[in-house]
Scaffold this motif. Sequence first.
Motif, PDB file in Angstrom:
ATOM      1  N   SER A 153       0.815  -1.210   0.000  1.00  0.00           N
ATOM      2  CA  SER A 153       0.000   0.000   0.000  1.00  0.00           C
ATOM      3  C   SER A 153       0.851   1.264   0.000  1.00  0.00           C
ATOM      4  CB  SER A 153      -0.924   0.002   1.214  1.00  0.00           C
ATOM      5  OG  SER A 153      -0.152  -0.055   2.409  1.00  0.00           O
ATOM      6  N   SER A 154       2.121   1.143   0.368  1.00  0.00           N
ATOM      7  CA  SER A 154       2.983   2.328   0.436  1.00  0.00           C
ATOM      8  C   SER A 154       4.239   2.217  -0.413  1.00  0.00           C
ATOM      9  CB  SER A 154       3.393   2.593   1.893  1.00  0.00           C
ATOM     10  OG  SER A 154       4.121   1.487   2.408  1.00  0.00           O
ATOM     11  N   LEU A 155       4.381   1.147  -1.166  1.00  0.00           N
ATOM     12  CA  LEU A 155       5.584   0.924  -1.962  1.00  0.00           C
ATOM     13  C   LEU A 155       5.203   0.577  -3.393  1.00  0.00           C
ATOM     14  CD1 LEU A 155       8.657   0.924  -1.377  1.00  0.00           C
ATOM     15  CD2 LEU A 155       8.519  -1.562  -1.167  1.00  0.00           C
ATOM     16  N   GLU A 156       5.811   1.289  -4.344  1.00  0.00           N
ATOM     17  CA  GLU A 156       5.469   1.116  -5.758  1.00  0.00           C
ATOM     18  C   GLU A 156       6.739   1.113  -6.587  1.00  0.00           C
ATOM     19  OE1 GLU A 156       1.965   3.145  -7.973  1.00  0.00           O
ATOM     20  OE2 GLU A 156       3.724   4.390  -8.386  1.00  0.00           O
ATOM     21  N   VAL A 157       6.768   0.264  -7.598  1.00  0.00           N
ATOM     22  CA  VAL A 157       7.891   0.240  -8.515  1.00  0.00           C
ATOM     23  C   VAL A 157       7.397   0.667  -9.900  1.00  0.00           C
ATOM     24  CG1 VAL A 157       7.587  -2.213  -9.101  1.00  0.00           C
ATOM     25  CG2 VAL A 157       9.809  -1.120  -9.438  1.00  0.00           C
ATOM     26  N   VAL A 158       8.181   1.508 -10.576  1.00  0.00           N
ATOM     27  CA  VAL A 158       7.878   1.989 -11.924  1.00  0.00           C
ATOM     28  C   VAL A 158       9.046   1.610 -12.824  1.00  0.00           C
ATOM     29  CG1 VAL A 158       7.456   4.001 -13.381  1.00  0.00           C
ATOM     30  CG2 VAL A 158       6.507   3.919 -11.074  1.00  0.00           C
ATOM     31  N   ALA A 159       8.742   1.025 -13.971  1.00  0.00           N
ATOM     32  CA  ALA A 159       9.803   0.606 -14.881  1.00  0.00           C
ATOM     33  C   ALA A 159       9.343   0.798 -16.321  1.00  0.00           C
ATOM     34  CB  ALA A 159      10.194  -0.847 -14.639  1.00  0.00           C
ATOM     35  N   GLY A 160      10.308   1.050 -17.184  1.00  0.00           N
ATOM     36  CA  GLY A 160       9.994   1.212 -18.595  1.00  0.00           C
ATOM     37  C   GLY A 160      11.205   0.927 -19.456  1.00  0.00           C
ATOM     38  N   ILE A 161      10.953   0.622 -20.708  1.00  0.00           N
ATOM     39  CA  ILE A 161      12.032   0.343 -21.646  1.00  0.00           C
ATOM     40  C   ILE A 161      11.610   0.841 -23.027  1.00  0.00           C
ATOM     41  CG2 ILE A 161      11.231  -1.982 -22.268  1.00  0.00           C
ATOM     42  CD1 ILE A 161      14.221  -2.819 -22.196  1.00  0.00           C
ATOM     43  N   ARG A 162      12.591   1.293 -23.808  1.00  0.00           N
ATOM     44  CA  ARG A 162      12.301   1.832 -25.138  1.00  0.00           C
ATOM     45  C   ARG A 162      13.409   1.431 -26.101  1.00  0.00           C
ATOM     46  NH1 ARG A 162       9.288   6.644 -26.465  1.00  0.00           N
ATOM     47  NH2 ARG A 162       9.583   7.258 -28.644  1.00  0.00           N
ATOM     48  N   TYR A 163      13.003   1.049 -27.289  1.00  0.00           N
ATOM     49  CA  TYR A 163      13.953   0.815 -28.377  1.00  0.00           C
ATOM     50  C   TYR A 163      13.821   1.965 -29.355  1.00  0.00           C
ATOM     51  CZ  TYR A 163      16.100  -0.957 -32.618  1.00  0.00           C
ATOM     52  OH  TYR A 163      16.879  -1.076 -33.743  1.00  0.00           O
ATOM     53  N   SER A 164      14.951   2.590 -29.697  1.00  0.00           N
ATOM     54  CA  SER A 164      14.967   3.724 -30.620  1.00  0.00           C
ATOM     55  C   SER A 164      15.893   3.421 -31.782  1.00  0.00           C
ATOM     56  CB  SER A 164      15.457   4.993 -29.914  1.00  0.00           C
ATOM     57  OG  SER A 164      14.635   5.328 -28.818  1.00  0.00           O
ATOM     58  N   ASP A 165      15.464   3.816 -32.959  1.00  0.00           N
ATOM     59  CA  ASP A 165      16.272   3.650 -34.164  1.00  0.00           C
ATOM     60  C   ASP A 165      16.102   4.900 -35.016  1.00  0.00           C
ATOM     61  OD1 ASP A 165      17.787   1.600 -36.047  1.00  0.00           O
ATOM     62  OD2 ASP A 165      16.301   2.639 -37.272  1.00  0.00           O
ATOM     63  N   GLU A 166      17.215   5.490 -35.419  1.00  0.00           N
ATOM     64  CA  GLU A 166      17.151   6.720 -36.196  1.00  0.00           C
ATOM     65  C   GLU A 166      18.136   6.653 -37.350  1.00  0.00           C
ATOM     66  OE1 GLU A 166      17.453  11.449 -35.143  1.00  0.00           O
ATOM     67  OE2 GLU A 166      16.123  10.131 -34.004  1.00  0.00           O
ATOM     68  N   GLU A 167      17.682   7.081 -38.520  1.00  0.00           N
ATOM     69  CA  GLU A 167      18.500   7.074 -39.729  1.00  0.00           C
ATOM     70  C   GLU A 167      18.489   8.460 -40.347  1.00  0.00           C
ATOM     71  OE1 GLU A 167      18.749   4.817 -44.091  1.00  0.00           O
ATOM     72  OE2 GLU A 167      17.389   4.095 -42.525  1.00  0.00           O
ATOM     73  N   LYS A 168      19.683   8.919 -40.778  1.00  0.00           N
ATOM     74  CA  LYS A 168      19.799  10.235 -41.392  1.00  0.00           C
ATOM     75  C   LYS A 168      20.641  10.139 -42.652  1.00  0.00           C
ATOM     76  CE  LYS A 168      19.551  12.832 -37.038  1.00  0.00           C
ATOM     77  NZ  LYS A 168      20.240  13.769 -36.115  1.00  0.00           N
ATOM     78  N   SER A 169      20.235  10.894 -43.659  1.00  0.00           N
ATOM     79  CA  SER A 169      21.056  11.087 -44.849  1.00  0.00           C
ATOM     80  C   SER A 169      21.272  12.585 -45.015  1.00  0.00           C
ATOM     81  CB  SER A 169      20.383  10.499 -46.093  1.00  0.00           C
ATOM     82  OG  SER A 169      19.110  11.089 -46.303  1.00  0.00           O
ATOM     83  N   ALA A 170      22.477  12.963 -45.454  1.00  0.00           N
ATOM     84  CA  ALA A 170      22.821  14.381 -45.473  1.00  0.00           C
ATOM     85  C   ALA A 170      23.699  14.709 -46.658  1.00  0.00           C
ATOM     86  CB  ALA A 170      23.537  14.758 -44.172  1.00  0.00           C
ATOM     87  N   SER A 171      23.592  15.956 -47.114  1.00  0.00           N
ATOM     88  CA  SER A 171      24.466  16.434 -48.193  1.00  0.00           C
ATOM     89  C   SER A 171      24.684  17.930 -48.021  1.00  0.00           C
ATOM     90  CB  SER A 171      23.854  16.149 -49.566  1.00  0.00           C
ATOM     91  OG  SER A 171      22.656  16.878 -49.749  1.00  0.00           O
ATOM     92  N   PHE A 172      25.832  18.371 -48.502  1.00  0.00           N
ATOM     93  CA  PHE A 172      26.137  19.805 -48.474  1.00  0.00           C
ATOM     94  C   PHE A 172      26.976  20.124 -49.709  1.00  0.00           C
ATOM     95  CE2 PHE A 172      27.855  23.839 -47.127  1.00  0.00           C
ATOM     96  CZ  PHE A 172      26.819  24.374 -46.376  1.00  0.00           C
ATOM     97  N   VAL A 173      26.530  21.107 -50.493  1.00  0.00           N
ATOM     98  CA  VAL A 173      27.187  21.456 -51.754  1.00  0.00           C
ATOM     99  C   VAL A 173      27.498  22.949 -51.760  1.00  0.00           C
ATOM    100  CG1 VAL A 173      26.975  21.541 -54.263  1.00  0.00           C
ATOM    101  CG2 VAL A 173      25.985  19.609 -52.991  1.00  0.00           C
ATOM    102  N   ASN A 174      28.753  23.279 -52.042  1.00  0.00           N
ATOM    103  CA  ASN A 174      29.194  24.666 -52.187  1.00  0.00           C
ATOM    104  C   ASN A 174      29.464  24.981 -53.656  1.00  0.00           C
ATOM    105  OD1 ASN A 174      29.795  25.650 -49.300  1.00  0.00           O
ATOM    106  ND2 ASN A 174      30.940  23.726 -49.384  1.00  0.00           N
TER     107      ASN A 174
END
Length: 815
Positions: A469-490
């Motif tokens: 009644s007075s004790l609580e556990v909180v837990a979580g997990i996340r999987y993240s995936d990120e993809e980037k493509s980039a270009s720069f032209v002078n």
Amino acid sequence: MTYQASALRLFLVVNLCFWAAVPLARAERVIEEVIVSAQKREESMQSVPLAVTAVGEQELADAGINDITDLSMQIPSLVVYTNTSPFNTSYRIRGIGNEGNIPTFEPATGLFVDGAFKSRSGLGLGELVDVQSIEVLKGPQSTLYGKNVTAGVISVTTKAPGQEFDASLEATGGGDGLRQIKLGINIPLSDELATRWSVVRTERDPVQQNISGDDGRSLDQLALRGQLQFEFSERGSLRIIASAADRDMASSMGDVYYSQSHLNIISNMQTQLGRGEVGPNDPYDNQVNQVKNYSFIQDSHDLSASMEYVFDSVTVNLLAGYEKYQADLDYANASQMPYQIVSFLDSQAGESSSWEFRLTNNDAAEFSWIVGAFYYQNDYTRGDSDTGEFRLLEDVEEYGGAISNEFARNVSGNSNYAVPIYDTSGNMVATVSPGTPILGVEGDVGYFTGKQKTDSFGAFVHGSYALTSSLEVVAGIRYSDEEKSASFVNRRELAPGESCLPVHEFDLDPAIPLTSLNLNLICLVAPIDNNYQGGDSWSDLTGTISLSWFPVEGSLLYATASTGFKAGGFNLEFGHFDGEDERKYDQEKVTHFELGAKSEFLDRRLRLNSALFSTSYESYQNATFVGLQFIVNNAEEVIVDGLELETTYLLGEHLTLTAAATYLDARYEEYKGGPCDYYSEADNGKFCIADGEGVPFAPEWSGSFIAQWNQALFNGEFYARAAYQYTGENLPSSERDPRHLRDPYFLLDARLGWRNGQFDVALWGKNLTDEVYLVQGAAANIMTNIDVQIGSPEGSYQTYVGEPLSAGATFKMYF
């Protein structure tokens, strides 16, 4: 005694002293319960095992908060600063944040409006009306929120359409020609359908004096927002929000300190051209000296839709967001001088969409859980292959000639000396004669186009279980995936017969302390052999676990351990980069520990929330302005230790006292590629070792104190509020230039008024002591680089100072 031991002792002493307080007799007034959605479900703020500060609708009105910038007045852990334009605003929580000037450097503090993620911090400033609450979640929040929120989250919730008609009209006037109109109206269309509309228009005359041209730092912005709420069944609802913002203003200009070399150069140009007034060389007088000011135009639109359906055992939430923006910052005189040397048009455009799906159980008596998925896509473009971003202007040849003279004076003591240039083998290949226009000629043009595409996916599960009644556990997990493509032209267009020496190809006589003489500005900002194209992906598994103990009613003790993740990226900036090693920076990983206590005493007349934390950032993404360009790279490790205290006390029937304090020890534990100030000699190429140095923009001590008085008067209520903010000694400079180290300062705001159910009239003042305080110090756009090249004993720099004293009146009417 170590910091950890001292902070833990203070944390325990403060909380035990409050818990030992003798309860007083129950009074009529109590502190209202604050409901937050920090864990993606509505809960009491006092039962959530994380450090969160929530500011509700009434408090927002009492404080006269117009945008998120004003929040920092009462949340010491939150630092908000802006330099050239609102679009470049940066948020830092507990000393950690990003440089808003780097558009591809994604914020470590995530901004969410009605649940939708904002790709740029500046998209959430000065455009919000009908705000219901703002929650600031401090520390990494990578499990439920994801998308790079390794410093924290700012979550803004606006009023939803309802089934009762209401409307309000607010008008504000103040010094410097401030005019603001806010209009909000809620219209029920049927038992199932309602709509809410709001508009805000703000104008202000320039407050930054320009000696040689038009003044700067004005306001001219319009924001519109429309909502539709459809209760399509007893269990389901759909909310659609569309908004648009338009800005067209004179933006802020850096107040420059000219080195003695540049004062000599300006004097030389005055002799040549017979013009060019030089004002006080004071970088803190909010006075600049530029032939032309800067202008800023922003046009942005966004759309979001949120659907909720309640089944017997679970609730389904679906959120979709879309935004599109175009922003043009025109540095009509990027050289920051009383002469027309070079212009820079910084044109940016972005388009993004996001989706989030959540399942939440309804019976959360003992076990509550959330599972969900998040997808985000962004396309970003900077520059235009058909528009010249950099253009050399009519005085550039005289400026180049004056630089040649000063160059000769610095290396030989004689301004008529022809400086020899040698190649790396010691062979003389050229000379720089006095008066040679070494910066290029009028009409030279540099072009660049930078593009980046981002695809991000996350899946998460989060739950809490009542062990007793007075004790609580909180837990979580996340999987993240990120993809980037980039270009720069002078590319570039130079006058016939002009050419560029490749950077570092030619060295000067070893007796001269210089490394290169490639000073043609277009060659420097648009090196055609420095184009880039690449891409990468990053992924990680992050999580959190907390143990909450409720020893007595109204008190919570919690311990949290969590990890965080921020994807890597690319330096898509103009200027020279040494291959992919400098163009690319790695992902950032976070390990976080926190002890917290939340308590209410004296029959809910006194609230104390506190947090003791230690956060380690591995491969911390750090940005530095080095003159002409920003560079992001990775510090091997950054450590942030700290202690936060927040308290509210109802003293009597009329007076409410609120206080908050933050202690921070934010430091580069290891950083081999750190920034170099003007006087530091690089340890490896153009970087300096910064091991043990403090993180900039992170004062050791900061705090706030707010007193508010409310009392019945004339069939209404009189109210008065004073807010006092303290910022300790700090260094607001990304390159950690010691010349920008600032002493502690104080800010004072006040507001008093009268209101009833129909009217609200208030007088207000901000920065009433007219404190001059530094928001950001940095290298001068071009002059600092020139100072380096010609061997100046000191370097020029620029500053951005805070808003000066302002005062006015606000009248609001309710219908």
